[in-house]
Write a protein that holds these residues in place. Structure first.
Motif, PDB file in Angstrom:
ATOM      1  N   LEU A 156      11.275 -12.508   9.971  1.00 35.66           N
ATOM      2  CA  LEU A 156      12.026 -11.479   9.268  1.00 35.66           C
ATOM      3  C   LEU A 156      11.088 -10.794   8.277  1.00 35.66           C
ATOM      4  N   GLY A 157      11.336  -9.518   8.026  1.00 30.20           N
ATOM      5  CA  GLY A 157      10.375  -8.733   7.250  1.00 30.20           C
ATOM      6  C   GLY A 157      10.217  -9.140   5.801  1.00 30.20           C
ATOM      7  N   ILE A 158      11.183  -9.827   5.232  1.00 24.24           N
ATOM      8  CA  ILE A 158      11.115 -10.151   3.813  1.00 24.24           C
ATOM      9  C   ILE A 158       9.995 -11.145   3.511  1.00 24.24           C
ATOM     10  N   GLN A 159       9.319 -10.927   2.387  1.00 19.71           N
ATOM     11  CA  GLN A 159       8.259 -11.848   1.985  1.00 19.71           C
ATOM     12  C   GLN A 159       8.074 -11.781   0.474  1.00 19.71           C
ATOM     13  N   SER A 160       7.679 -12.886  -0.118  1.00 13.84           N
ATOM     14  CA  SER A 160       7.437 -12.902  -1.560  1.00 13.84           C
ATOM     15  C   SER A 160       6.022 -13.398  -1.836  1.00 13.84           C
ATOM     16  N   TYR A 161       5.460 -12.910  -2.949  1.00 14.46           N
ATOM     17  CA  TYR A 161       4.086 -13.246  -3.301  1.00 14.46           C
ATOM     18  C   TYR A 161       3.997 -13.695  -4.755  1.00 14.46           C
ATOM     19  N   ASP A 162       3.081 -14.595  -5.013  1.00 11.82           N
ATOM     20  CA  ASP A 162       2.674 -14.879  -6.384  1.00 11.82           C
ATOM     21  C   ASP A 162       1.942 -13.624  -6.879  1.00 11.82           C
ATOM     22  N   THR A 163       2.346 -13.089  -8.041  1.00  9.25           N
ATOM     23  CA  THR A 163       1.761 -11.823  -8.495  1.00  9.25           C
ATOM     24  C   THR A 163       0.266 -11.926  -8.796  1.00  9.25           C
ATOM     25  N   LYS A 164      -0.183 -13.099  -9.193  1.00 11.02           N
ATOM     26  CA  LYS A 164      -1.625 -13.261  -9.433  1.00 11.02           C
ATOM     27  C   LYS A 164      -2.404 -13.093  -8.130  1.00 11.02           C
ATOM     28  N   PHE A 165      -1.833 -13.631  -7.040  1.00 11.47           N
ATOM     29  CA  PHE A 165      -2.473 -13.445  -5.749  1.00 11.47           C
ATOM     30  C   PHE A 165      -2.367 -11.996  -5.294  1.00 11.47           C
ATOM     31  N   LEU A 166      -1.235 -11.369  -5.539  1.00 12.16           N
ATOM     32  CA  LEU A 166      -1.039  -9.995  -5.085  1.00 12.16           C
ATOM     33  C   LEU A 166      -2.070  -9.053  -5.698  1.00 12.16           C
ATOM     34  N   LYS A 167      -2.513  -9.358  -6.901  1.00 15.66           N
ATOM     35  CA  LYS A 167      -3.501  -8.500  -7.553  1.00 15.66           C
ATOM     36  C   LYS A 167      -4.865  -8.576  -6.878  1.00 15.66           C
ATOM     37  N   ILE A 168      -5.180  -9.711  -6.247  1.00 14.26           N
ATOM     38  CA  ILE A 168      -6.476  -9.814  -5.572  1.00 14.26           C
ATOM     39  C   ILE A 168      -6.365  -9.522  -4.079  1.00 14.26           C
ATOM     40  N   TYR A 169      -5.152  -9.441  -3.572  1.00 13.16           N
ATOM     41  CA  TYR A 169      -4.950  -9.191  -2.131  1.00 13.16           C
ATOM     42  C   TYR A 169      -5.692  -7.946  -1.644  1.00 13.16           C
ATOM     43  N   PRO A 170      -5.623  -6.800  -2.363  1.00 20.34           N
ATOM     44  CA  PRO A 170      -6.332  -5.616  -1.862  1.00 20.34           C
ATOM     45  C   PRO A 170      -7.842  -5.785  -1.774  1.00 20.34           C
ATOM     46  N   GLU A 171      -8.387  -6.736  -2.547  1.00 17.84           N
ATOM     47  CA  GLU A 171      -9.837  -6.949  -2.538  1.00 17.84           C
ATOM     48  C   GLU A 171     -10.293  -7.810  -1.365  1.00 17.84           C
ATOM     49  N   LEU A 172      -9.369  -8.489  -0.724  1.00 17.77           N
ATOM     50  CA  LEU A 172      -9.739  -9.298   0.437  1.00 17.77           C
ATOM     51  C   LEU A 172     -10.071  -8.379   1.600  1.00 17.77           C
ATOM     52  N   PRO A 173     -11.131  -8.676   2.339  1.00 18.74           N
ATOM     53  CA  PRO A 173     -11.508  -7.795   3.451  1.00 18.74           C
ATOM     54  C   PRO A 173     -10.510  -7.881   4.594  1.00 18.74           C
ATOM     55  N   PRO A 174     -10.288  -6.766   5.309  1.00 19.10           N
ATOM     56  CA  PRO A 174      -9.442  -6.827   6.514  1.00 19.10           C
ATOM     57  C   PRO A 174     -10.010  -7.860   7.475  1.00 19.10           C
TER      58      PRO A 174
END
Length: 292
Positions: free
Chosen positions: A222-240
């Motif tokens: 199902l499309g819903i998902q939750s993230y720890d906000t500390k992780f979400l801040k570094i998520y864009p920096e992770l390479p595809p």
């Protein structure tokens, strides 16, 4: 063994790419470990729900505004999400003025985000940065789930609160036989402890007979998902990552970079709206159950 110089060069290039990617992952992991040690006693207690909505969908342009039995789909999603008990705040994040105007008309909190966001997770990240309040968990509530149960929203929040080793949580339900070969219905496999192993647009697991096993409990993501906000801040920096790009599933970037994802199984009959044909299906579903 005899090898050509081109093969050696390719191998060296592959090795270098793995080293570069590995360094990026290590840096991101170290950053998350540092901020994780600063957690307060009230673990992940502040929760915001964000409904990312964009107009320019490749499969279904204008999807958030399509009427579902007389109401825009984004309004139905908003009204269902407002019933969740675990959300301290709920906002719609969009890059489109028509969607923003529609949401304002029915009383939703709206935040404008960039057109350059590549997926819902990046849109949630940008919206989080613009919020004045601080939150521990972001729930990404798909705008194309007009019948999402508020209990599922609460469930993914509680799952992440109860799993300090996970940075992400999501939900699955039983896969219907007619959806086994549909690439728009994402499948999932989990381990014995309820953590995600893999997601795919193809049927997983896939047995050697090449046929669907009617007795196997296949799972639909199902499309819903939750993230720890500390992780979400570094998520864009992770390479595809290769699997993320091949399957076009953003949650695979989380798994490929070595992070853990908690999964809960729920009963959920209605699915999201991915194509124009799904509108008729979901309206029929609602009429049969007298859902207005």
């Amino acid at each position: 063994m005899r090898g050509s110089s081109s093969a050696t060069s390719s191998s060296d290039g592959t090795t270098r790419s793995w080293i570069i990617a590995g360094a990026a992952v290590a840096a991101a992991t170290a950053a998350y470990a540092v901020v994780s040690r600063r957690r307060s006693a009230r673990f992940r207690s502040r929760v915001v729900g964000i409904i990312p909505a964009r107009f320019a969908s490749s499969r279904f342009p204008g999807k958030p505004l399509v009427p579902i039995l007389g109401k825009p789909m984004i309004q139905r999603t908003w009204e269902r999400a407002k019933l969740a008990n675990k959300l301290d705040q709920l906002v719609v994040a969009t890059d489109d003025k028509k969607i923003a105007a529609c949401c304002s008309d029915f009383g939703a909190n709206v935040m404008m985000t960039s057109e350059t966001c590549r997926n819902g997770t990046e849109r949630c990240t940008e919206a989080l940065q613009k919020l004045t309040k601080k939150f521990d968990i972001v729930v990404n509530i798909q705008g194309d789930e007009p019948l999402i149960e508020p209990e599922i929203i609460d469930g993914v929040v509680m799952a992440l609160q109860a799993a300090p080793d996970a940075v992400f949580s999501t939900a699955v339900t039983s896969l219907k036989p007619e959806d086994t070969s549909d690439p728009n219905r994402v499948k999932c496999v989990v381990d014995n402890h309820g953590y995600a192993i893999y997601f795919s647009r193809g049927l997983i697991p896939y047995n050697k007979s090449g046929k669907v096993n009617p007795h196997f409990p296949y799972l639909l993501h199902l499309g819903i998902q939750s993230y720890d906000t500390k992780f979400l801040k570094i998520y864009p920096e992770l390479p595809p990552t290769p699997l993320q790009l091949e399957e076009d599933l953003e949650q695979l970037k989380v798994l490929e970079n070595g992070y853990k994802m908690k999964v809960i199984k729920v009963d959920h009959e209605a699915h999201g709206v991915d194509t124009p044909q799904d509108v008729e299906k979901i309206e029929r579903f609602m009429r049969e159950r007298n859902l207005s």
